[in-house]
Design an enzyme around this catalytic site. Structure first.
Site, PDB file in Angstrom:
ATOM      1  N   GLU A   1       0.872  -1.182   0.042  1.00 53.61           N
ATOM      2  CA  GLU A   1      -0.223  -0.533  -0.394  1.00 53.61           C
ATOM      3  C   GLU A   1       1.009   1.107   0.002  1.00 53.61           C
ATOM      4  O   GLU A   1       0.626   2.398   0.290  1.00 53.61           O
ATOM      5  CB  GLU A   1      -0.913   0.128   1.827  1.00 53.61           C
TER       6      GLU A   1
HETATM    7  C1  FAD Z   1       2.777 -10.033   0.072  1.00 53.54           C
HETATM    8  C2  FAD Z   1       2.500  -9.359  -0.190  1.00 53.54           C
HETATM    9  C3  FAD Z   1       1.271  -8.332  -1.282  1.00 53.54           C
HETATM   10  C4  FAD Z   1       1.457  -7.344  -1.510  1.00 53.54           C
HETATM   11  N1  FAD Z   1      -0.494  -6.598  -2.657  1.00 53.54           N
HETATM   12  C5  FAD Z   1      -0.364  -5.915  -3.803  1.00 53.54           C
HETATM   13  C6  FAD Z   1      -1.731  -5.646  -4.155  1.00 53.54           C
HETATM   14  O1  FAD Z   1      -2.722  -6.379  -3.871  1.00 53.54           O
HETATM   15  N2  FAD Z   1      -2.114  -5.410  -5.380  1.00 53.54           N
HETATM   16  C7  FAD Z   1      -0.800  -4.342  -6.217  1.00 53.54           C
HETATM   17  O2  FAD Z   1      -0.632  -4.175  -6.864  1.00 53.54           O
HETATM   18  N3  FAD Z   1       0.218  -4.436  -5.547  1.00 53.54           N
HETATM   19  C8  FAD Z   1       0.863  -5.144  -3.920  1.00 53.54           C
HETATM   20  N4  FAD Z   1       1.801  -5.503  -4.032  1.00 53.54           N
HETATM   21  C9  FAD Z   1       2.927  -4.919  -4.030  1.00 53.54           C
HETATM   22  C10 FAD Z   1       3.591  -3.788  -2.898  1.00 53.54           C
HETATM   23  O3  FAD Z   1       2.474  -2.512  -2.911  1.00 53.54           O
HETATM   24  C11 FAD Z   1       5.074  -3.068  -3.432  1.00 53.54           C
HETATM   25  O4  FAD Z   1       5.725  -3.841  -2.859  1.00 53.54           O
HETATM   26  C12 FAD Z   1       5.412  -1.963  -3.022  1.00 53.54           C
HETATM   27  O5  FAD Z   1       4.746  -0.871  -3.109  1.00 53.54           O
HETATM   28  C13 FAD Z   1       6.478  -1.568  -2.841  1.00 53.54           C
HETATM   29  O6  FAD Z   1       7.315  -1.810  -4.099  1.00 53.54           O
HETATM   30  P1  FAD Z   1       8.562  -2.774  -4.966  1.00 53.54           P
HETATM   31  O7  FAD Z   1       8.086  -3.989  -4.313  1.00 53.54           O
HETATM   32  O8  FAD Z   1       8.610  -2.684  -6.497  1.00 53.54           O
HETATM   33  O9  FAD Z   1       9.659  -2.041  -3.908  1.00 53.54           O
HETATM   34  P2  FAD Z   1      10.470  -0.477  -4.800  1.00 53.54           P
HETATM   35  O10 FAD Z   1       9.808   0.889  -5.233  1.00 53.54           O
HETATM   36  O11 FAD Z   1      11.646  -1.022  -5.599  1.00 53.54           O
HETATM   37  O12 FAD Z   1      10.650  -0.749  -3.187  1.00 53.54           O
HETATM   38  C14 FAD Z   1      12.481  -0.672  -2.808  1.00 53.54           C
HETATM   39  C15 FAD Z   1      13.008   0.270  -1.962  1.00 53.54           C
HETATM   40  O13 FAD Z   1      12.623   1.623  -2.581  1.00 53.54           O
HETATM   41  C16 FAD Z   1      12.442   2.657  -1.552  1.00 53.54           C
HETATM   42  N5  FAD Z   1      11.610   3.836  -2.483  1.00 53.54           N
HETATM   43  C17 FAD Z   1      11.321   3.448  -3.807  1.00 53.54           C
HETATM   44  N6  FAD Z   1      11.318   4.914  -4.409  1.00 53.54           N
HETATM   45  C18 FAD Z   1      11.231   5.443  -3.966  1.00 53.54           C
HETATM   46  C19 FAD Z   1      11.187   6.785  -3.486  1.00 53.54           C
HETATM   47  N7  FAD Z   1      10.732   7.711  -4.503  1.00 53.54           N
HETATM   48  N8  FAD Z   1      11.622   7.424  -2.324  1.00 53.54           N
HETATM   49  C20 FAD Z   1      11.904   6.829  -1.065  1.00 53.54           C
HETATM   50  N9  FAD Z   1      12.135   5.759  -1.481  1.00 53.54           N
HETATM   51  C21 FAD Z   1      11.601   4.877  -2.517  1.00 53.54           C
HETATM   52  C22 FAD Z   1      10.744   1.814  -0.908  1.00 53.54           C
HETATM   53  O14 FAD Z   1      10.579   2.641  -0.507  1.00 53.54           O
HETATM   54  C23 FAD Z   1      11.710   0.012  -0.488  1.00 53.54           C
HETATM   55  O15 FAD Z   1      12.394   0.553   0.368  1.00 53.54           O
HETATM   56  C24 FAD Z   1       1.809  -6.535  -2.309  1.00 53.54           C
HETATM   57  C25 FAD Z   1       3.573  -7.059  -2.285  1.00 53.54           C
HETATM   58  C26 FAD Z   1       3.143  -7.869  -1.151  1.00 53.54           C
HETATM   59  C27 FAD Z   1       5.017  -8.218  -1.135  1.00 53.54           C
END
Ligand code: FAD
Length: 595
Positions: free
Chosen positions: A437
């Site tokens: 989220e």
């Molecule tokens: C169990 C689970 C359930 C989920 N359910 C859903 C769902 O129902 N629907 C859906 O669409 N998604 C879902 N997700 C996805 C989830 O929302 C994303 O994993 C999350 O938004 C982070 O994206 P990412 O994993 O690509 O991490 P990244 O975006 O790659 O982030 C990696 C790190 O970099 C930091 N970061 C990235 N960009 C910035 C920035 N601009 N400024 C500061 N810090 C930054 C982040 O805070 C994080 O610490 C789910 C994930 C999991 C693991």
């Protein structure tokens, strides 16, 4: 294993004194929601959580989910309990009566959600997402969509998902590549979404996926994203279920926690295109999706708080029973609850959880007053406050839940680290709440950028001034409150200084907002928690002074909680403030190679 017992007295106290529920109950739209109804709903929700959801929580963790054929299989016990959840009318408690809902305030629904999450977070995610999808369709969908989906989602006959994430597009939704091509009045979608919670299951006849995708020739970035409703099964003209749409769960993730909640890789359009219907305007999908995201963000804060409560309950039972060591003035071995360090951990858990509860319920009450208030200027203030509090509720409550559930393991000693006692599951389950989220880092950026800098700090200043208004009652309540009063006042000074520092320094240092964001969020959450516990203490003090049939032990506990929080948690405000005022220099000093 100890059972889950809903903390109903604490919940009622929080609703009445800290969420200012009377202001919500006074709204004309809630005239039908009598105190008797609220009491009955809370009691029945507590019973359902304890009797139905809690007993299958560990089972769901053990059994997990799998893709079998072209469908996800969840434990059969989950399907059975979901059926009874529906029969009980729980999915629709806060939905409008026009679509078959019971029209209860969100403030009451949030208290129920707390109980679902304490009992079984993996289960609770499913109806939560469906409600979020319902809201987005209700607010942005056309008449056909509303007619097709609202009643089915409200009743829980169908469930909903949110499909944002793609491998290259996580926090950065501008990178989404899923395509949507017009086909008559509908669209054909092609693309792959990952991490989709409850992306598939056979507990209901149909599932509606809310999918972000790009139309041909859409502008680059977030301004070129549209939102679509894509059903698992196509719908015939009369709205009944037709053949399977071109949407498949490809696999489910093997993950740290919430094992009974399927986290799916979803393939849209592998066989020509998944039929979908546009929600809202072309290229304005992200704004429409934010209706669902904001709903879920507060919901995720509630998840954290709910799971932390469950861990706390289990710790109290264990700490009363486990005998280890001696203590001054006691003969023989003592229960570990006698040791000051164990008490420190228990009280951190209890106060962080109560502060989180108060924050979430209060935010929900602001939303009720914004959506249903008849005085436009009050509604506007309430909406701005809810917008400010949403990222704080999501991130501060989930950071606190991680601290609490980690302490939950610590209190159990070695038994906490093995799975048998169950506290490890809470720690594992709740870990995701800081990530999905919008990660907590993204929430902090939202708070600083959109909620503080954008209005020149006006909304946060109004909240600070409201929080300062407890100073006089604290002063009048006598010496016993002097420590709470001083600590809260120092915390509020830190918020003011931090806000000024960021507002005045942002132009000088472009990295300042990003560097300050998390400390600012933690500072604000910590101080709001102190304010709420201080208000709780004032209310408890008034109840004790009034006498009568008051539960003295409960009220005295509220005084101790406020004092403990002021002495042991509020000093963190000073550390967050100091770190924030250090600015970005050391954070940005190393090159990537130097890390
Ligand atoms: C169990 C689970 C359930 C989920 N359910 C859903 C769902 O129902 N629907 C859906 O669409 N998604 C879902 N997700 C996805 C989830 O929302 C994303 O994993 C999350 O938004 C982070 O994206 P990412 O994993 O690509 O991490 P990244 O975006 O790659 O982030 C990696 C790190 O970099 C930091 N970061 C990235 N960009 C910035 C920035 N601009 N400024 C500061 N810090 C930054 C982040 O805070 C994080 O610490 C789910 C994930 C999991 C693991």
């Amino acid at each position: 294993m100890s059972e889950y017992v809903a903390p109903l007295q604490q919940i009622r106290f929080t609703l009445e004194h800290l969420a200012e529920y009377a202001d919500v109950a006074a709204l004309a739209d809630f005239a039908h929601v009598t105190p008797d109804i609220v009491a009955a709903v809370l009691e029945e929700a507590a019973r359902f959580a304890s009797a139905e959801l809690a007993p299958i929580n560990a089972l769901g963790d053990r059994v997990g989910v799998a893709v079998v054929g072209d469908e996800v299989q969840v434990p059969k016990e989950f399907a059975a309990v979901y059926g009874r959840f529906r029969e009980g009318g729980w999915p629709s408690i806060a939905s409008s009566p026009e679509i078959g809902g019971q029209g209860l305030p969100k403030t009451v629904a949030v208290a129920c959600e707390e109980m679902w999450n304490s009992a079984n977070m993996a289960f609770a995610l499913c109806p939560e997402l469906s409600q979020g999808a319902l809201l987005a369709i209700d607010r942005h969908g056309d008449e056909l969509l509303r007619r097709t989906y609202l009643e089915k989602l409200a009743s829980g006959e169908w469930t909903g998902t949110m499909c944002l994430t793609e491998p290259q597009a996580g926090s950065d939704l501008a990178a989404i590549t899923t395509r949507a091509v017009p086909k008559g009045a509908e669209f054909l979608l092609t693309g792959r979404k990952i991490f989709i919670t409850w992306g598939d299951h056979a507990m209901t006849d149909n599932i509606v996926h809310l999918v972000l995708a790009r139309l041909p020739d859409a502008p680059q970035g977030t301004k070129g994203i549209s939102l679509f409703a894509v059903p698992k099964f196509r719908l015939r003209a009369d709205g009944s279920r037709g053949e399977r749409n071109d949407v498949q769960p490809v696999s489910v993730e093997h993950k740290l926690g919430i094992h009974a909640s399927p986290t799916c890789v979803m393939a849209f359009g592998d066989h020509g295109g998944a039929e979908g219907h546009l929600i809202g305007q072309p290229n304005e999908g992200l704004a429409a999706m934010f209706t669902m995201m904001n709903y879920m963000r507060l919901g995720v804060g509630v998840q954290g708080m709910g799971v932390a409560e469950r861990s706390y309950q289990r710790c109290v039972t264990f700490a009363r029973e486990r005998l280890q060591g001696k203590a001054p003035g006691e003969r023989g071995r003592v229960a570990i609850i006698r040791h000051p360090d164990v008490r420190r951990m228990l009280l951190i858990m209890r106060t962080l959880t109560q502060a989180s509860r108060a924050l979430c319920y209060y935010a929900a009450a602001c939303l009720d007053r914004a959506a249903h208030g008849t005085d436009a200027s009050v509604a506007e203030v309430m909406q701005a406050r809810a917008d400010l509090l949403t990222p704080v509720a999501k991130a501060w409550c989930t950071e606190s839940a991680q601290e609490s559930t980690s302490l939950g393991i610590q209190i159990h000693g070695g038994m906490g680290y093995v799975e048998e006692t169950g506290v490890a599951q809470y720690f594992r389950d709740v870990r995701i709440a800081s990530i999905y989220e919008g990660t907590n880092g993204i929430q902090a950026g939202d708070l600083i950028g959109r909620k503080v800098l954008r209005d020149g700090g006006a909304t946060v200043a109004a909240l600070v001034s409201e929080m300062r208004s407890v100073d006089a009652p604290l002063a009048n309540a006598g010496d016993v409150f002097s420590g709470v009063r001083a600590a809260l006042s120092r915390g509020l000074d830190e918020v003011v200084q931090a806000s000024t520092f960021v507002l005045t320094g942002e132009k000088r240092d472009p990295d300042l907002a990003g560097a300050s964001a998390m400390n600012y969020l933690m500072l604000l959450g910590t101080v709001i928690g102190g304010w709420q516990l201080a208000r709780g203490a004032l209310a408890a003090n008034a109840a004790l002074e009034a006498g009568g049939s008051v539960d003295k032990a409960f009220m005295q506990t509220q005084l101790v909680l406020a004092r403990f929080y002021a002495e042991h948690i509020l000093p963190r405000a000073g550390a967050y403030g100091a770190a924030l005022r250090a600015g970005s220099a050391s954070l940005m000093a190393l090159t990537p190679e130097q890390f």
